[in-house]
Design an enzyme around this catalytic site. Structure first.
Site, PDB file in Angstrom:
ATOM      1  N   GLY A 231      43.563  33.993  45.108  1.00 37.50           N
ATOM      2  CA  GLY A 231      42.263  34.630  45.196  1.00 37.50           C
ATOM      3  C   GLY A 231      41.811  35.011  46.586  1.00 37.50           C
ATOM      4  CD  GLU A 269      48.532  29.812  41.020  1.00 33.36           C
ATOM      5  OE1 GLU A 269      47.886  30.568  40.260  1.00 33.36           O
ATOM      6  OE2 GLU A 269      49.369  28.998  40.623  1.00 33.36           O
ATOM      7  CB  CYS A 270      48.195  33.019  48.435  1.00 33.49           C
ATOM      8  SG  CYS A 270      46.851  31.856  48.736  1.00 33.49           S
ATOM      9  N   GLY A 271      49.182  35.461  46.575  1.00 34.93           N
ATOM     10  CA  GLY A 271      50.092  36.594  46.466  1.00 34.93           C
ATOM     11  C   GLY A 271      49.711  37.718  47.391  1.00 34.93           C
ATOM     12  NE  ARG A 272      44.610  41.348  46.135  1.00 36.26           N
ATOM     13  CZ  ARG A 272      44.808  42.330  45.254  1.00 36.26           C
ATOM     14  NH1 ARG A 272      45.182  43.520  45.688  1.00 36.26           N
ATOM     15  NH2 ARG A 272      44.616  42.125  43.966  1.00 36.26           N
ATOM     16  CB  CYS A 347      50.042  66.482  34.543  1.00 41.28           C
ATOM     17  SG  CYS A 347      51.439  67.471  35.097  1.00 41.28           S
ATOM     18  CE1 TYR A 376      49.380  41.441  41.667  1.00 43.70           C
ATOM     19  CE2 TYR A 376      48.307  40.983  43.762  1.00 43.70           C
ATOM     20  CZ  TYR A 376      48.809  40.549  42.559  1.00 43.70           C
ATOM     21  OH  TYR A 376      48.763  39.214  42.241  1.00 43.70           O
TER      22      TYR A 376
END
Length: 397
Positions: A231, A269-272, A347, A376
């Protein structure tokens, strides 16, 4: 943007026949950044990487010696992790786990399994019985709040995530009264995404500690592990105003000293926030046009490669990389000291990466380089819509 990234984009432009379109990942920048985060956390804390942010093999290889483990949200991600390391710690979570995923996670030797409901807990108990050993679990709880405001909210509101806090006593009774192949280690609380306020995030951890202590006493188990989720965010709109890690570390240390029982392990548990800054999406300008008073730059690529801006409905930061050669016999179109909206080749009018962004100058044939594209980006994009070619992927540093 580092010099090595810029040099590689220019090399691509010189060597390729067609327009440039590529993801570039600066692995040395990733190592330096993550090493700084892990060194700043209090001793009781462990940093796990949330693979969903970017599951590329080279990214996982680079992070393996730097983080305490990995967080997986599917059996496919577990297999990606095991392709990098046979024995690194894995925590496995996410709603809607199948029996195959639960059993596969046990066979893969995951360290902890995050349980999302009483029904899932009973299925985990059965899987542990079949495997002949208890399964270490954390119960994911959907808190009633109040919780801080955030870009995405997983808890404190009606969502599919976790066990409603009001229903948790029944789950704790089931654990206490006879699920012999479930080994409850603690709790998992991942309530929000893209938090930028260090003080409020430390306060959130304090709330988690208070709640988990009460639940552990209720079930009569020692609280061994508390997963406080990820988060921690990235400010895409003001790149010089990011999450204050030193302030968070100081506040967190005081929170743990006041509220954490001896021997408790805190998992992040970090990602970004781990991989965003190491990645760049580079796409060449194919056309400049003006429609209904708005200037557009149409790039070789779009949201089918880099879906984050459309997904989060923001204008993503970029810089213009000048490319001087011009292969055509007619005048080169350009826009100077103006605002452009950056659109892709799809398109749909939703294929937009940036809106009304000021540029000193942009020309057809220049390359737009979107920073903070390491999380992401490619991993959440609809790659094959309209069957355009995929971008190249380069690892530098």
């Amino acid at each position: 943007m580092s010099a090595v990234v810029e040099d590689n984009i220019r090399r691509l432009k010189r060597e390729r026949q067609g327009p440039v379109c590529a993801y570039l990942y600066d692995l040395q920048a990733l190592r330096s950044w993550v090493s700084g985060i892990t060194a700043s956390l209090p001793p009781a804390c462990r940093l796990y990487y949330a693979v969903k942010a970017n599951s590329e093999h080279r990214i996982l290889e680079t992070l393996r010696p730097l983080v305490s483990g990995f967080e997986a949200a599917s059996i496919g991600e577990v297999r990606r992790i095991r392709a990098v390391s046979r024995d690194c710690p894995i925590v496995f979570g996410g709603p809607g786990k199948t029996d195959e995923e639960i059993e596969g996670a046990i066979q893969a030797g995951v360290r902890l399994l995050h349980v999302e409901s009483l029904q899932e807990l009973r299925r985990v108990d059965l899987a542990g019985r079949r495997a002949g050993r208890p399964v270490a679990v954390l119960l994911r709880v959907n808190l009633r709040g109040p919780l801080p405001a955030a870009k995405l909210t997983m808890c404190g509101a009606p969502t599919q995530f976790g066990i409603d806090e009001e229903e948790l006593p029944a789950v704790l009774r089931a654990v206490r009264d006879g699920l012999d192949h479930v080994d409850l280690k603690g709790f998992h609380l991942h309530s929000l995404s893209n938090q930028l306020d260090a003080d409020r995030h430390a306060e959130l951890v304090a709330l988690y500690l208070h709640k988990a202590a009460g639940w552990s006493a209720e079930v009569g188990r020692r609280l061994e592990v508390l997963n406080v989720g990820g988060g921690i965010g990235v400010n895409y709109q003001a790149l010089d105003s990011q999450f204050d890690w030193p302030r968070f570390r100081a506040r967190l240390a005081r929170v743990l000293e006041a509220h954490a029982p001896p021997g408790l392990e805190i998992l992040f548990e970090c990602g970004r926030v781990i991989t965003a800054t190491c990645g760049y999406y580079a796409a060449e300008v194919l056309d400049l046009k003006r429609n209904h008073g708005t200037h557009f730059a149409v790039i070789r690529g779009g949201t089918h490669h880099f879906r984050l801006p459309a997904s989060w409905q923001h204008s993503h930061p970029f810089r213009v990389l000048d490319v001087d050669p011009w292969p055509y016999p007619f005048e080169r179109p350009e826009l100077t000291r103006g605002h452009i909206t950056v659109a892709g080749q799809l398109c749909t009018p939703k294929d937009v990466l940036a809106r009304d962004a000021y540029v000193e100058r942009v020309r057809i044939g220049d390359v737009l380089v979107f920073s903070h594209a390491g999380a992401y980006g490619w991993s959440i994009s609809h790659h094959d819509f309209l069957s355009h070619p995929h971008p190249e992927t380069l690892y530098v540093g």
